[in-house]
Design an enzyme around this catalytic site. Structure first.
Site, short mmCIF file in Angstrom:
data_model
loop_
_atom_site.label_atom_id
_atom_site.label_comp_id
_atom_site.label_asym_id
_atom_site.label_seq_id
_atom_site.Cartn_x
_atom_site.Cartn_y
_atom_site.Cartn_z
N ASP A 1 19.98 42.06 47.56
CA ASP A 1 18.65 42.40 47.06
C ASP A 1 18.67 43.88 46.67
O ASP A 1 19.35 44.69 47.31
CB ASP A 1 17.59 42.20 48.15
CG ASP A 1 17.61 40.79 48.71
OD1 ASP A 1 17.65 39.84 47.91
OD2 ASP A 1 17.60 40.65 49.95
N ASP B 1 13.04 41.93 49.19
CA ASP B 1 12.81 40.94 50.24
C ASP B 1 12.35 41.65 51.51
O ASP B 1 12.91 42.70 51.90
CB ASP B 1 14.08 40.14 50.53
CG ASP B 1 14.29 39.01 49.52
OD1 ASP B 1 13.54 38.96 48.52
OD2 ASP B 1 15.20 38.19 49.72
N ARG C 1 8.64 33.32 43.15
CA ARG C 1 8.55 34.22 44.30
C ARG C 1 7.92 35.55 43.92
O ARG C 1 8.56 36.60 43.98
CB ARG C 1 9.91 34.45 44.94
CG ARG C 1 10.53 33.20 45.53
CD ARG C 1 11.79 33.51 46.32
NE ARG C 1 12.41 32.29 46.82
CZ ARG C 1 13.55 32.25 47.51
NH1 ARG C 1 14.19 33.38 47.76
NH2 ARG C 1 14.04 31.10 47.93
N ASP D 1 20.29 38.26 43.88
CA ASP D 1 19.44 37.59 44.85
C ASP D 1 18.00 38.03 44.60
O ASP D 1 17.46 37.81 43.52
CB ASP D 1 19.92 37.90 46.26
CG ASP D 1 19.31 36.96 47.31
OD1 ASP D 1 18.63 36.00 46.92
OD2 ASP D 1 19.51 37.20 48.51
#
Length: 429
Positions: A208, A251, A303, A247
């Site tokens: 990330d 996050d 997301r 990714d």
């Protein structure tokens, strides 16, 4: 008297003639304003504002950045990024590519031959090529994973500060500020094949751009985060699945708490932001309190965010799906999540309907008001409940809490215009 008048006139003229290139204000000691989201709770978020002069650094390459980060120490520090820093470089600043990290006989061609589902089957990869992939991935991780410790401010200088290829890791850190940075292309050279993911198998990547694990009191502001340089949709297909290289963009997992993300831009990416990493992580209850305001999500497939457990205040954000861009959903309502959404604006092409904006995975509630969809007010909750697939239970409007820590909440239309002008790196007023 005439001399005095001339002096005053000259002084006024000087004030009026300040050069356009005058130095911008120093934002490195800024702290999160009071009431600005969950990160203002309790002690607030000050980052490295208390740093002494010996712990204020201006860095221009990876080696300088690593020294300034000091292994993720808790010492108050301010790190100013000047120009472009590439994490995929050696200690002398020479560029590294995927071939430089490959070791122990790893090659993608051999890996694909070894684990082709038609011959390997549905078992997870194991054996020499998987071991070589892991060793190669570890070599890259040593370069690109950069640990950010407590009491740190990481800030870009001017309007062109870029951190390329890096994965900023906030592991158990408290009191961190990240501002005014263009974070791009956290590129994984060695994705792993997971045969059973989603029933069809998929490629899983490692990095990330920013990853919060057990981090608290974090303010992320005026950053731009994207895959710029290596978009995943340009990657080939192997085993019938896109060979993903990235990714998440940001996050927030593993019990992280008290986070504010403001005036930032998330762009050109598949899975942008995960809040809560597992349905079984019941220790996240009471944590994952996050505020997202005045952010732009452009050409993000899904997301934005997907939430488990957390109390998330989502207000005055701007969502843009360009014509022809892939899209699945924006708001992911997961297990025990409590999303309070106010005055967000969505602009989409004709094939994306309002019913597509919300997706539920074992979610139970969503509070939403003031939503604009292509310029028209809509009730996302009512639309979701009317049009969900039937495998998803209806959501209720009672999320069990009401936000009190927030800045002024504008109409969705006003916020849409303001965010278009002001979100992202290089745009701090």
């Amino acid at each position: 008297m005439r001399a005095r008048h001339l002096a005053v006139a000259a002084g006024l003229l000087g004030l009026l003639c300040v050069p356009a290139h005058a130095e911008a204000r120093d934002i490195s000691r800024d702290t999160l304003p009071a009431h600005d989201g969950w990160a203002a709770h309790g002690t607030g978020t000050t980052g490295g504002a208390a740093a002494d002069d010996d712990h204020v650094y201006t860095v221009t390459d990876r080696a300088e950045l690593v020294r300034a980060l000091d292994g993720g120490s808790d010492t108050p520090k301010i790190i100013k990024v000047a120009g472009t820093i590439d994490a995929n470089t050696d200690d002398q600043g020479r560029p590294l590519n995927c071939a430089d990290y490959a070791t122990d006989g790893y090659s993608l061609k051999t890996y694909l031959a070894a684990y082709d589902p038609r011959t390997w089957g549905s078992a997870r990869p194991s054996g020499p090529q998987e071991e070589a992939r892991r060793a190669s991935a570890a070599k890259q991780a040593e370069r690109v994973e950069l640990t950010v410790g407590s009491n740190t401010t990481l800030v870009g200088l001017g309007d062109k500060a870029v951190l390329k290829g890096a994965s900023l890791q906030l592991k158990g850190a408290d009191n961190v500020i990240i501002r005014n940075l263009d974070l791009r292309d956290a590129y994984d050279c060695f994705p792993v094949w997971q045969p059973n993911t989603g029933g069809l198998g998929d490629w899983k990547t490692a990095y990330d751009n920013i990853w919060l694990r057990g981090a608290t009191h974090v303010w992320i502001d005026h950053v731009t985060v994207s895959d710029k340089g290596h978009p995943d949709d340009k990657e080939p297909t192997y085993f019938g699945r896109n060979y993903l290289r990235h990714d998440g963009l940001l996050d927030i997992t593993n019990g992280s708490d008290l986070v504010t993300v403001s005036w930032s831009r998330f762009a050109n990416h598949d899975k942008a932001m995960l809040i809560g990493n597992s349905d079984s992580a019941t220790s996240d209850r009471g944590r994952l309190r996050v505020t997202l305001h005045h952010n732009e999500f452009e050409s993000v497939v899904q997301r934005a965010p997907r939430v488990r457990f957390g109390q998330v205040h989502l207000y005055n954000n701007r969502y843009v799906v360009p014509d022809g861009a892939p899209y699945r959903y924006s708001l992911g309502i997961g297990t025990e999540s409590a999303v309070y959404a106010e005055n967000n604006a969505f602009t989409t092409p004709g094939h994306v309907e309002a019913a597509d904006l919300v997706k539920s995975w074992n979610g139970s509630a969503l509070h939403q008001t003031g939503t604009l969809f292509n310029g028209y007010p809509v009730d996302l909750l009512a639309i979701h409940n009317a049009y969900n697939s039937g495998s998803e239970r209806d959501l209720t409007a009672d999320v069990g809490w009401t936000p009190t820590l927030h800045t002024a909440i504008d109409s969705a239309a006003a916020a849409d215009r303001a965010v278009a002008r002001g979100a992202g790196a290089g745009r701090i007023p």
